[in-house]
Motif scaffolding. Structure first.
Motif, PDB file in Angstrom:
ATOM      1  N   UNK A  49       0.814  -1.233   0.000  1.00 25.67           N
ATOM      2  CA  UNK A  49       0.000   0.000   0.000  1.00 25.67           C
ATOM      3  C   UNK A  49       0.843   1.277   0.000  1.00 25.67           C
ATOM      4  N   UNK A  50       2.112   1.146  -0.365  1.00 26.97           N
ATOM      5  CA  UNK A  50       2.997   2.314  -0.403  1.00 26.97           C
ATOM      6  C   UNK A  50       2.575   3.287  -1.500  1.00 26.97           C
ATOM      7  N   UNK A  51       2.976   4.546  -1.325  1.00 27.77           N
ATOM      8  CA  UNK A  51       2.655   5.588  -2.298  1.00 27.77           C
ATOM      9  C   UNK A  51       3.914   5.975  -3.069  1.00 27.77           C
ATOM     10  N   UNK A  52       3.737   6.229  -4.365  1.00 29.20           N
ATOM     11  CA  UNK A  52       4.857   6.502  -5.252  1.00 29.20           C
ATOM     12  C   UNK A  52       4.594   7.749  -6.093  1.00 29.20           C
ATOM     13  N   UNK A  53       5.658   8.287  -6.644  1.00 31.60           N
ATOM     14  CA  UNK A  53       5.553   9.395  -7.608  1.00 31.60           C
ATOM     15  C   UNK A  53       6.130   8.934  -8.928  1.00 31.60           C
ATOM     16  N   UNK A  54       5.442   9.252 -10.032  1.00 30.93           N
ATOM     17  CA  UNK A  54       6.008   8.910 -11.336  1.00 30.93           C
ATOM     18  C   UNK A  54       6.857  10.063 -11.865  1.00 30.93           C
ATOM     19  N   UNK A  55       7.369   9.923 -13.082  1.00 36.46           N
ATOM     20  CA  UNK A  55       8.255  10.938 -13.652  1.00 36.46           C
ATOM     21  C   UNK A  55       7.549  12.259 -13.937  1.00 36.46           C
ATOM     22  N   UNK A  56       6.222  12.258 -13.885  1.00 34.47           N
ATOM     23  CA  UNK A  56       5.463  13.504 -14.062  1.00 34.47           C
ATOM     24  C   UNK A  56       5.061  14.121 -12.726  1.00 34.47           C
ATOM     25  N   UNK A  57       5.504  13.503 -11.631  1.00 37.40           N
ATOM     26  CA  UNK A  57       5.186  14.014 -10.308  1.00 37.40           C
ATOM     27  C   UNK A  57       3.826  13.582  -9.786  1.00 37.40           C
ATOM     28  N   UNK A  58       3.140  12.715 -10.537  1.00 38.93           N
ATOM     29  CA  UNK A  58       1.817  12.236 -10.117  1.00 38.93           C
ATOM     30  C   UNK A  58       1.960  11.144  -9.065  1.00 38.93           C
ATOM     31  N   UNK A  59       1.161  11.229  -7.999  1.00 37.04           N
ATOM     32  CA  UNK A  59       1.203  10.223  -6.941  1.00 37.04           C
ATOM     33  C   UNK A  59       0.328   9.035  -7.319  1.00 37.04           C
ATOM     34  N   UNK A  60       0.877   7.819  -7.207  1.00 38.10           N
ATOM     35  CA  UNK A  60       0.112   6.618  -7.509  1.00 38.10           C
ATOM     36  C   UNK A  60       0.440   5.519  -6.503  1.00 38.10           C
ATOM     37  N   UNK A  61      -0.380   4.480  -6.490  1.00 35.82           N
ATOM     38  CA  UNK A  61      -0.102   3.261  -5.742  1.00 35.82           C
ATOM     39  C   UNK A  61       0.059   2.119  -6.733  1.00 35.82           C
ATOM     40  N   UNK A  62       0.790   1.101  -6.335  1.00 33.25           N
ATOM     41  CA  UNK A  62       1.065  -0.005  -7.249  1.00 33.25           C
ATOM     42  C   UNK A  62      -0.214  -0.681  -7.742  1.00 33.25           C
ATOM     43  N   UNK A  63      -1.244  -0.717  -6.895  1.00 31.71           N
ATOM     44  CA  UNK A  63      -2.491  -1.379  -7.289  1.00 31.71           C
ATOM     45  C   UNK A  63      -3.149  -0.707  -8.490  1.00 31.71           C
ATOM     46  N   UNK A  64      -2.783   0.539  -8.761  1.00 31.12           N
ATOM     47  CA  UNK A  64      -3.321   1.234  -9.929  1.00 31.12           C
ATOM     48  C   UNK A  64      -2.752   0.675 -11.236  1.00 31.12           C
ATOM     49  N   UNK A  65      -1.692  -0.125 -11.117  1.00 35.67           N
ATOM     50  CA  UNK A  65      -1.088  -0.746 -12.289  1.00 35.67           C
ATOM     51  C   UNK A  65      -1.731  -2.092 -12.609  1.00 35.67           C
ATOM     52  N   UNK A  66      -2.659  -2.519 -11.765  1.00 35.46           N
ATOM     53  CA  UNK A  66      -3.333  -3.801 -11.979  1.00 35.46           C
ATOM     54  C   UNK A  66      -4.067  -3.791 -13.316  1.00 35.46           C
ATOM     55  N   UNK A  67      -4.028  -4.937 -13.990  1.00 30.11           N
ATOM     56  CA  UNK A  67      -4.675  -5.028 -15.297  1.00 30.11           C
ATOM     57  C   UNK A  67      -3.681  -4.996 -16.436  1.00 30.11           C
ATOM     58  N   UNK A  68      -2.410  -4.708 -16.099  1.00 30.56           N
ATOM     59  CA  UNK A  68      -1.342  -4.761 -17.093  1.00 30.56           C
ATOM     60  C   UNK A  68      -0.214  -5.646 -16.566  1.00 30.56           C
ATOM     61  N   UNK A  69       0.463  -6.341 -17.487  1.00 31.55           N
ATOM     62  CA  UNK A  69       1.648  -7.093 -17.103  1.00 31.55           C
ATOM     63  C   UNK A  69       2.762  -6.105 -16.779  1.00 31.55           C
ATOM     64  N   UNK A  70       3.648  -6.493 -15.888  1.00 37.24           N
ATOM     65  CA  UNK A  70       4.734  -5.600 -15.485  1.00 37.24           C
ATOM     66  C   UNK A  70       6.094  -6.248 -15.727  1.00 37.24           C
ATOM     67  N   UNK A  71       7.019  -5.455 -16.270  1.00 39.11           N
ATOM     68  CA  UNK A  71       8.429  -5.846 -16.325  1.00 39.11           C
ATOM     69  C   UNK A  71       9.147  -4.818 -15.457  1.00 39.11           C
TER      70      UNK A  71
END
Length: 201
Positions: A49-71
């Motif tokens: 449940x950690x919080x992250x920032x992407x390269x655009x400065x947007x805050x996201x959580x890993x669960x928001x990546x669900x639905x896509x495969x990850x490398x």
């Protein structure tokens, strides 16, 4: 004499059966104790449940990546040795993924140096390497969250100077539910990793 011989043979057979049974039990125990593939609690990386920032400065959580495969790979942008090779490996993998599968895949690079790898730094790094935009995603977080994710990925790293880290060179593949399906360390066979992605539902 015959009776003694009969009793001896009977006892001998009993001990042979007992030893065989113990051997089979021992083999079963060894089989059951084989280590399981490394994965997060409950089998999914999305339980974190950690919080992250992407390269655009947007805050996201890993669960928001669900639905896509990850490398997934962990790097730091000031690295001049192993990280450029890892990034090149990621680009090779991306180039070998089927175009239809690539739309269902996120190529994720996570910084182990959040203190220096700000969103602005990550953005510039991505642009410099033509990795700005889908399927590429760069993330940073606080030190605790980075360490937690590194533990899930079995990535070991250590700060040895203000801008230098020693770290594992590992690329991990997760399916759309966040469950690890493949992991490679060291020299990466890009075709093998891409084949894993292409074979996922």
């Amino acid at each position: 004499m015959c009776k003694r011989s009969f009793k001896y043979n009977k006892m001998k057979n009993f001990f042979l059966i007992l030893i065989s049974a113990l051997f089979l039990f021992s083999c079963k125990e060894n089989t059951e104790k084989q280590p399981e593939p490394k994965k997060s609690e409950n089998g999914s990386i999305f339980v974190l449940d950690s919080k992250w920032q992407n390269q655009d400065g947007k805050e996201i959580q890993l669960k928001e990546l669900k639905g896509k495969n990850l490398v997934v790979v962990m790097i730091f942008t000031s690295c001049t040795t192993a990280c450029p090779l890892l990034v090149a490996d990621m680009q090779k993998v991306e180039s070998k993924i089927d175009p239809k599968k690539l739309k269902e895949t996120t190529m994720l690079l996570v910084s182990i140096d959040p203190e220096n790898d700000t969103p602005e730094v990550l953005k510039a790094y991505a642009k410099q390497r033509n990795m700005d935009g889908e399927p590429w995603l760069f993330l940073r977080s606080d030190k605790e969250s980075v360490r937690e994710l590194a533990n899930v990925l079995a990535v070991k790293y250590k700060k040895i100077s203000p801008i230098v880290f020693s770290h594992s060179n590992i690329i991990s593949v997760f399916n759309k539910d966040g469950v690890m399906v493949n992991q490679v360390e060291g020299t990466v066979n890009a075709e093998e990793v891409a084949k894993t992605i292409n074979g996922l539902n």
